[in-house]
Design an enzyme around this catalytic site. Structure first.
Site, PDB file in Angstrom:
ATOM      1  CE  LYS A 166      -6.509  -7.246 -30.203  1.00 28.16           C
ATOM      2  NZ  LYS A 166      -5.626  -6.881 -29.085  1.00 28.16           N
TER       3      LYS A 166
ATOM      4  CD  GLU B   8       5.949 -13.494 -19.943  1.00 24.25           C
ATOM      5  OE1 GLU B   8       5.854 -12.291 -20.264  1.00 24.25           O
ATOM      6  OE2 GLU B   8       4.961 -14.223 -19.743  1.00 24.25           O
TER       7      GLU B   8
ATOM      8  CG  ASP C 205       2.748 -16.054 -22.470  1.00 26.45           C
ATOM      9  OD1 ASP C 205       3.614 -15.202 -22.702  1.00 26.45           O
ATOM     10  OD2 ASP C 205       1.527 -15.817 -22.472  1.00 26.45           O
ATOM     11  CG  ASN C 206       1.236 -13.891 -19.029  1.00 29.13           C
ATOM     12  OD1 ASN C 206       2.013 -13.126 -18.467  1.00 29.13           O
ATOM     13  ND2 ASN C 206       0.606 -13.572 -20.143  1.00 29.13           N
TER      14      ASN C 206
ATOM     15  CE  LYS D 231       2.890  -9.456 -28.157  1.00 26.64           C
ATOM     16  NZ  LYS D 231       2.399  -8.950 -26.855  1.00 26.64           N
ATOM     17  CG  PHE D 232       0.750  -7.204 -33.130  1.00 27.54           C
ATOM     18  CD1 PHE D 232      -0.296  -8.021 -32.732  1.00 27.54           C
ATOM     19  CD2 PHE D 232       1.400  -6.448 -32.171  1.00 27.54           C
ATOM     20  CE1 PHE D 232      -0.688  -8.074 -31.403  1.00 27.54           C
ATOM     21  CE2 PHE D 232       1.014  -6.491 -30.849  1.00 27.54           C
ATOM     22  CZ  PHE D 232      -0.030  -7.304 -30.450  1.00 27.54           C
TER      23      PHE D 232
ATOM     24  CG  ASP E 281      -5.485 -11.581 -30.202  1.00 26.38           C
ATOM     25  OD1 ASP E 281      -5.652 -11.133 -29.043  1.00 26.38           O
ATOM     26  OD2 ASP E 281      -4.385 -11.552 -30.777  1.00 26.38           O
TER      27      ASP E 281
ATOM     28  CD  GLN F 269      -2.072 -16.961 -24.350  1.00 25.48           C
ATOM     29  OE1 GLN F 269      -2.031 -16.682 -23.169  1.00 25.48           O
ATOM     30  NE2 GLN F 269      -1.451 -16.237 -25.275  1.00 25.48           N
TER      31      GLN F 269
END
Length: 691
Positions: A254, A413, A384-385, A522-523, A349, A314
């Site tokens: 991204k 989270e 994360d998640n 983040k990007f 991504d 992930q």
């Protein structure tokens, strides 16, 4: 349950004992149960408990509740990390039965002849009791038994020594019909599991250099990021959370602001983990080497910071797992691997892990990865998640890791349905993100915090006013006073709280139509000039440092279960207190949730929660302004958000100093407020803010 006396509704008990309840070292853990028996004979309850070493701890006698509801209450205080266990035991207490009956008969005028059997039975009972009391007390008990048998003494002299044993035989009772409820487990963590102050930054932004077009010219490294550690520590934070530090995928990377096409200098999202350089056990080469990471962890420790690492299960499309283990991912009808989606959002991504086709292989790999980072000095993982992965997997992983190192902590989270968030806490997550960011009114905050306190046996909240993904509307539009307000609420309602870097600079510009930052870090790289902001008075850092110092210095703020709300007649004001029963330390807070107007209110305090009787007065010391006032149950408060939106009082017994009214004249009903002071630990308000 084994025995004759019913024992019901034992707490703490999570899922009927399927999972251990939670506590930390030094925490006062309330144990309750409902127990009753037939007839009128006296009974008692106690807590029998064992430590991680298997050794029994001194039995704790429980007390009956005040409302004749057959509820019994006791408190245990574990003192080591590991798995503890306890059981509630009920028993008949023949001494209490005897003492009550003899007292009533004497009050009714019965004499020695009528009480002959009672006196003899009492003497026999005390003979038995003598064997169960400390050695230094045995002669006293035996002398009381001898007095009951001595017919030459007047009745009061025969009976009084036995009646005077009430306290001793409460602590060391004669127990018959002993009944035990099922054993309940408690996992005890180190204190940071409950009390912590988190700070999140992207190490690649610290020391980064940008080109003239704002794109990355050079990433920050662990070595440059280490230069920021003293500044974070100076604000009083003790946990430094790093987003993923692994290689970032190049396929479907991204661009800035989450655009689908990345330019050659776009750095990508750290959560798109994995590339040719490696996966979850590797370091992004721009950040440095594994040795550099270990040095960074050590440097953080030297200034009092513990590094927390992100665990995001992930993979980027070019993660080594994708080639080596395609069975760990989901294939679509056309043969392609499914990327992550949260419709209408798409994360091209990122490939989610599929836990169904090779669960044993995935478990072994993730456990290996986590142990690898534990071996590098990491003892805290922000997950994360977690709600998008199987619960049985997390339950297995967490307890496997704790067997490897019992001091490892896991923060969930998961911004999802309440039952799911509570379920993650039950299966073993140490802490949890919460809905705090979206609870804005005093009614919402009070209701939500009451819910969290009720779940304290298994769910520990961590309050964050912002994250890289969350920039609530009230921070976008309400100015610097709101940043202070949310910091006070987060840091003093919950024993654990955190902020994402930039909060202290009042960063508030959102991507249009979204609750997230424009030019999201983040990007892209986002270097900040921290020193200039503080030198020019554009930083909230001094205020945050003061809040964290108050938290550190007041044991009452280290706990969750002790939160008590007090009545105040203005819905724009929230009043609460916390008291540490071990030290007597008490903190009383009144905070405005209105960033734009001065607010007045009248308190009606729950005085016993502060350690006082209803009529008493006491001294309060405002830890933010230094002012001291005389208070009682009813007080008038005034809060000006442009000066200081909260009173943060430590509470002390009355010391007789001069009281000042709000108009500055001596008085006897109300203290002045933070608004009457000119000193302001946050510096000038309004600087550094642009709409």
């Amino acid at each position: 349950m084994s025995g004759r006396i019913p024992i019901e509704d034992v707490t703490p008990s999570v899922a009927c004992g399927r999972y251990p309840a939670k506590a930390v070292v030094g925490e006062l853990v309330p144990v309750t149960a409902r127990s009753y028996r037939e007839g009128h004979a006296a009974m008692g309850c106690q807590v029998a408990w064992r430590g991680p070493d298997g050794a029994s701890r001194p039995v704790v006698r429980m007390r009956p509740g005040p409302h004749f509801d057959d509820r019994w209450h006791g408190t245990i205080r574990p003192d080591a990390v590991g798995e503890w266990s306890f059981t509630v035991q009920a028993f008949e207490d023949p001494y209490l039965t005897w003492r009550d009956a003899v007292g009533k008969k004497i009050d009714a005028g019965q004499g020695p002849a009528e009480l002959a059997n009672d006196l003899a039975e009492g003497a026999d009972l005390l003979d038995r009791a003598a064997d169960g009391v400390p050695v230094r007390e045995r002669d006293r008990v035996r002398a009381a038994a001898a007095a009951l048998r001595d017919g030459d003494r007047p009745l009061p002299e025969r009976v009084s020594p036995a009646l005077d044993l009430a306290d001793l035989l409460w602590a060391h009772p004669v127990r018959t019909l002993l009944t035990s409820a099922p054993t309940q487990p408690i996992w005890v963590d180190r204190s940071r599991a409950l009390f912590s102050a988190w700070y999140e930054f992207f190490p690649r932004s610290e020391g980064a250099v940008l080109a003239t077009d704002g794109r990355a010219a050079r990433s920050g490294t662990f070595r440059t990021a280490a230069e920021r550690l003293p500044g974070v520590a100076a604000m009083g934070f003790d946990v430094l959370y790093l987003p993923p530090i692994h290689p970032i995928g190049r396929i479907n990377r991204k661009g800035r602001n989450n655009t689908l096409v990345a330019g050659p200098d776009d750095v990508g999202s750290p959560w798109a983990i994995g590339a040719a350089e490696g996966g979850h056990d590797a370091i992004h080469p721009d950040l440095g080497t594994l040795d550099d990471f270990r040095a960074f962890v050590a440097a953080a420790g030297q200034v009092g910071l513990e590094v927390a690492m992100d665990l995001a299960l992930q993979a980027a499309p070019d993660h080594p797992w994708v080639t080596a283990h395609p069975e760990w991912f989901t294939s679509r009808a056309d043969g392609s691997i499914a990327y992550a989606e949260n419709p209408p959002k798409k994360y091209q991504d990122i490939y989610p892990v599929n836990f169904d086709d090779d669960p044993e292989g995935i478990r072994a790999e993730v456990l290996r990865v986590v142990r690898h980072w534990v071996d590098q000095g990491v003892r805290i993982f922000r997950v994360d998640n977690p709600h998008t992965k199987p619960f049985d997997f997390w339950h297995w992983l967490i307890w496997e890791v704790k067997r490897y190192d019992p001091e490892v902590l896991f923060l969930a989270e998961a911004f999802t349905r309440p039952a799911v968030m509570h379920g993650l806490g039950k299966i073993g997550f140490t802490q949890s993100y919460t809905y705090f960011a979206w609870r804005t009114s005093t009614a919402e905050l009070r209701e939500y915090c009451t819910e969290l306190v009720a779940a304290a046996d298994y769910m520990r909240p961590n309050f964050w006013p912002n994250t890289p993904d969350i920039l609530p509307e009230h921070l976008q539009h309400c100015g610097p006073p709101m940043f202070k307000i949310r910091a006070v609420l987060a840091s003093l309602l919950s024993p654990s709280w955190g902020i994402y870097a930039g909060y202290e600079l009042f960063e508030h510009v959102a991507r249009p139509g979204a609750e997230e930052y424009l030019d999201n870090e983040k990007f892209e790289l986002r270097p900040r000039d921290w020193a200039a902001a503080e030198a020019e008075g554009r930083s909230l850092a001094p205020f945050l440092a003061r809040l964290n110092a108050v938290r550190r210095d007041n044991p009452a703020l280290h706990w969750l279960r002790n939160l008590v709300f007090h009545e105040i007649d203005n819905p724009a004001l929230l009043c609460w207190s916390k008291r540490d029963e071990q030290t007597g330390n008490t903190v009383l807070v009144v905070c405005s949730v209105d960033p734009g107007q001065v607010q007045w209110g009248n308190t009606v305090l729950e005085m016993p929660a502060l350690g006082f009787d209803w009529h008493e007065r006491f001294t309060v010391h405002d830890e933010l302004t230094g002012a001291r006032y005389d208070w009682g149950q009813r007080n008038v408060v005034r809060l000006d958000p442009f000066v200081c939106p909260a009173h943060v009082f430590t509470v002390h017994p009355q010391d007789g100093f001069t009281v000042h009214r709000q108009d500055g004249r001596p008085g006897d009903e109300t203290g002045a407020t933070a608004g009457d002071r000119t000193d302001n630990p946050a510096g000038p308000e309004g600087q550094g803010w642009t709409s």
